[in-house]
Scaffold this motif. Structure first.
Motif, PDB file in Angstrom:
ATOM      1  N   PHE A   1     -18.546 -22.214 -42.269  1.00  0.00           N
ATOM      2  CA  PHE A   1     -19.325 -23.009 -41.309  1.00  0.00           C
ATOM      3  C   PHE A   1     -18.564 -23.182 -39.999  1.00  0.00           C
ATOM      4  CE2 PHE A   1     -21.786 -24.484 -45.062  1.00  0.00           C
ATOM      5  CZ  PHE A   1     -23.064 -24.355 -44.541  1.00  0.00           C
ATOM      6  N   PHE A   2     -17.246 -23.409 -40.098  1.00  0.00           N
ATOM      7  CA  PHE A   2     -16.426 -23.593 -38.905  1.00  0.00           C
ATOM      8  C   PHE A   2     -16.475 -22.353 -38.006  1.00  0.00           C
ATOM      9  CE2 PHE A   2     -12.378 -22.798 -36.770  1.00  0.00           C
ATOM     10  CZ  PHE A   2     -12.236 -23.952 -36.002  1.00  0.00           C
ATOM     11  N   THR A   3     -16.297 -21.176 -38.618  1.00  0.00           N
ATOM     12  CA  THR A   3     -16.294 -19.928 -37.844  1.00  0.00           C
ATOM     13  C   THR A   3     -17.651 -19.674 -37.198  1.00  0.00           C
ATOM     14  OG1 THR A   3     -14.654 -18.987 -39.371  1.00  0.00           O
ATOM     15  CG2 THR A   3     -15.850 -17.441 -37.959  1.00  0.00           C
TER      16      THR A   3
ATOM     17  N   SER B   1     -30.907 -12.587 -32.763  1.00  0.00           N
ATOM     18  CA  SER B   1     -30.788 -12.480 -34.228  1.00  0.00           C
ATOM     19  C   SER B   1     -29.609 -11.606 -34.648  1.00  0.00           C
ATOM     20  CB  SER B   1     -32.086 -11.911 -34.815  1.00  0.00           C
ATOM     21  OG  SER B   1     -33.162 -12.790 -34.584  1.00  0.00           O
ATOM     22  N   TYR B   2     -29.419 -10.477 -33.967  1.00  0.00           N
ATOM     23  CA  TYR B   2     -28.314  -9.584 -34.349  1.00  0.00           C
ATOM     24  C   TYR B   2     -26.957 -10.243 -34.070  1.00  0.00           C
ATOM     25  CZ  TYR B   2     -27.784  -8.260 -29.391  1.00  0.00           C
ATOM     26  OH  TYR B   2     -27.570  -8.280 -28.038  1.00  0.00           O
TER      27      TYR B   2
ATOM     28  N   ALA C   1     -23.958 -11.054 -36.769  1.00  0.00           N
ATOM     29  CA  ALA C   1     -22.552 -10.707 -36.535  1.00  0.00           C
ATOM     30  C   ALA C   1     -21.651 -11.933 -36.700  1.00  0.00           C
ATOM     31  CB  ALA C   1     -22.381 -10.112 -35.133  1.00  0.00           C
ATOM     32  N   PHE C   2     -22.090 -13.086 -36.175  1.00  0.00           N
ATOM     33  CA  PHE C   2     -21.297 -14.311 -36.320  1.00  0.00           C
ATOM     34  C   PHE C   2     -21.182 -14.700 -37.796  1.00  0.00           C
ATOM     35  CE2 PHE C   2     -23.034 -15.781 -31.924  1.00  0.00           C
ATOM     36  CZ  PHE C   2     -22.252 -14.819 -31.305  1.00  0.00           C
TER      37      PHE C   2
ATOM     38  N   PHE D   1     -26.903 -17.370 -42.887  1.00  0.00           N
ATOM     39  CA  PHE D   1     -26.870 -18.200 -41.680  1.00  0.00           C
ATOM     40  C   PHE D   1     -28.028 -17.861 -40.741  1.00  0.00           C
ATOM     41  CE2 PHE D   1     -22.170 -19.008 -42.385  1.00  0.00           C
ATOM     42  CZ  PHE D   1     -22.302 -20.389 -42.493  1.00  0.00           C
ATOM     43  N   THR D   2     -28.307 -16.574 -40.586  1.00  0.00           N
ATOM     44  CA  THR D   2     -29.385 -16.153 -39.681  1.00  0.00           C
ATOM     45  C   THR D   2     -30.734 -16.636 -40.181  1.00  0.00           C
ATOM     46  OG1 THR D   2     -28.113 -14.195 -39.058  1.00  0.00           O
ATOM     47  CG2 THR D   2     -30.471 -14.165 -38.575  1.00  0.00           C
TER      48      THR D   2
END
Length: 325
Positions: free
Chosen positions: A206-208, A227-228, A232-233, A304-305
């Motif tokens: 979550f931090f990253t 979205s992409y 990646a994140f 996450f996305t």
């Protein structure tokens, strides 16, 4: 007189009714926010885990055995499973995974939103990105909350992943057999390494992700990534989080499946010592990590996305009047 009645009515309205209505409105808004987070989290977990289920099952099989791991051997195992039991056998145990992941992800994402709000109020960062330490703390607390509430389901999922279908016919059968043959305490075997592993994993993930979104907004001037970019994140978040906690994940799986693999793992340190003495540090405690570097970023990125996009969609639907106010 009419004016006086109107003034009295206005005073009554402003003095009593509006605050009550405002309180009710805030309560409804909070309830809707929690329900949206639960639904978005559940969907995110289900989509992500189903996408990587064959790789996840293969990783667990190597984690709980003494066989040497390599990409070639992993491919052979997947291919042999496909030839012997058919294509859908690659998703064996996924029903148990869904039973665990849907509540786990729902609780984790919802708890993260609530912890962010609470910590934001405490540190004076309402509606803003939290500072680094509270940001890390919110993720760790969310993961710990979810793991504590859903752990027996994770135990069942691990058992179904490493046993033939003849041994356990369904999820309920796993619970019944474990309770009768090994005792109820077995359902919580491996709980301690799970909690110790989920603190750095969830915290760093979550931090990253939140940090990368914050940096992106500052550099690009866009409040919402594409979205992409979210994928990646999330991939970066999964890579960092899973790498940090991986040895404890191996220990957890060994302790969970001890009853069906012929081992008697009792404690975290004892399990680690036995793994290292038999297989070595890298080949034992980090077995399957290379597969996790493929599976983990994909799963976390999708998760996450999916959560973010579902949250955005639900907010837009509410603004357009398609959901109850």
């Amino acid at each position: 007189m009419g004016s006086g009645v109107q003034d009295q009515h206005a005073a009554l309205t402003h003095g009593e009714v509006l605050p009550r209505a405002s309180t009710q409105s805030e309560g409804l808004k909070q309830t809707r926010s929690v329900l949206n987070s639960l639904f978005s989290g559940a969907l995110a977990g289900a989509v992500a885990k189903t996408a990587v289920a064959p790789l996840d099952r293969t990783k667990i099989i190597f984690q709980v055995s003494s066989a040497r791991f390599s990409a070639k051997e992993a491919y052979r195992l997947i291919y042999r499973t496909y030839l012997k039991d058919g294509f859908f056998s690659l998703w064996r145990g996924n029903s148990a995974t869904m039973v665990r992941v849907i509540p786990y992800a729902a609780i984790q994402f919802c708890a993260h939103e609530e912890y962010k709000s609470l910590l934001g109020d405490y540190y004076g960062f309402q509606e803003k990105v939290l500072p680094p330490i509270p940001r890390l703390l919110a993720g760790s607390m969310a993961g710990t909350t979810a793991a504590m509430l859903t752990y027996p389901l994770d135990m069942v999922r691990a058992r179904m992943a490493v046993t033939p279908k003849e041994m356990y016919s369904n999820i309920l059968h796993v619970f019944v057999r474990i309770s009768r043959e090994e005792g109820l305490k077995t359902l919580y075997r491996g709980f301690t390494p799970t909690i110790l592993g989920v603190v750095p994993y969830a915290g760093l993930s979550f931090f990253t992700y939140e940090t990368l979104k914050k940096l992106h907004a500052e550099r690009s001037g866009r409040p919402h990534p594409y979205s992409y970019e979210r994928l990646a994140f999330g991939a970066c978040a999964g890579l960092i989080g899973q790498s940090a906690s991986y040895p404890l994940d191996v220990v957890r799986r060994r302790m969970q499946t001890a009853g069906v693999t012929g081992h008697t793992y009792g404690t975290i340190l004892g399990t680690m010592r036995e793994i290292v003495s038999e297989e070595g540090v890298i080949r034992g405690l980090y077995k399957g990590l290379s597969m996790n570097w493929v599976k983990g970023p994909i799963a976390v990125g999708i998760s996450f996305t999916t959560f973010d996009l579902t949250q955005i969609l639900l907010r837009k639907l509410h603004e357009m009047g398609y959901t109850s106010r």
